[in-house]
Design an enzyme around this catalytic site. Sequence first.
Site, PDB file in Angstrom:
ATOM      1  N   CYS A  53      -2.770  -5.213  47.672  1.00  0.00           N
ATOM      2  CA  CYS A  53      -3.868  -5.632  48.539  1.00  0.00           C
ATOM      3  C   CYS A  53      -5.142  -4.836  48.260  1.00  0.00           C
ATOM      4  O   CYS A  53      -6.221  -5.192  48.734  1.00  0.00           O
ATOM      5  CB  CYS A  53      -3.468  -5.460  50.002  1.00  0.00           C
ATOM      6  SG  CYS A  53      -3.079  -3.745  50.430  1.00  0.00           S
ATOM      7  N   CYS A 125       2.337  -1.954  54.210  1.00  0.00           N
ATOM      8  CA  CYS A 125       1.598  -0.699  54.402  1.00  0.00           C
ATOM      9  C   CYS A 125       2.537   0.452  54.744  1.00  0.00           C
ATOM     10  O   CYS A 125       2.257   1.606  54.394  1.00  0.00           O
ATOM     11  CB  CYS A 125       0.538  -0.861  55.499  1.00  0.00           C
ATOM     12  SG  CYS A 125      -0.773  -2.021  55.047  1.00  0.00           S
TER      13      CYS A 125
END
Length: 151
Positions: A53, A125
């Site tokens: 990302c 994440c």
Amino acid sequence: MPSFDDIVNELQEKINEETIEAYGQEGFERWRNQPYRGEPSGADYEGSSTGGCGDTIWIYLDIKNDVVVDAGFATDGCGSSSISGSMAAELAVGKSCEELAAFTGENVLEGLGGSSCLPEDDQHCAWLAANALLDALGCYYRKMAAQNKQD
């Protein structure tokens, strides 16, 4: 016509509501306050991880006698990166290096309250934060190995 302050306050309230909906109350508080943000003054070891990302999480460790005595994080990414980095740093404090060697994104998610604490698209994440922590731990082991070679 609403004042500028009214518009800003309304916008902030909307952001807060959407963040609580996405992360829950605990995640929202961590996002707003970001415990362990920044590099501790005694940190000698740093690791990072960048996701597909584009977000990067850095983890900083202060290790004494093979135990993490302080930790911090930084990120250039989204709220989920901040929340995950903060939790990884928090979970590292007080742990031995041996304990941290098996650290994964699952530990971060569990620390945050389970997989529902981050939006599904952002759960990677947690693994970015874990990988950054492991990279910092690797930095520690490399420095210790180099030091032992000199001795």
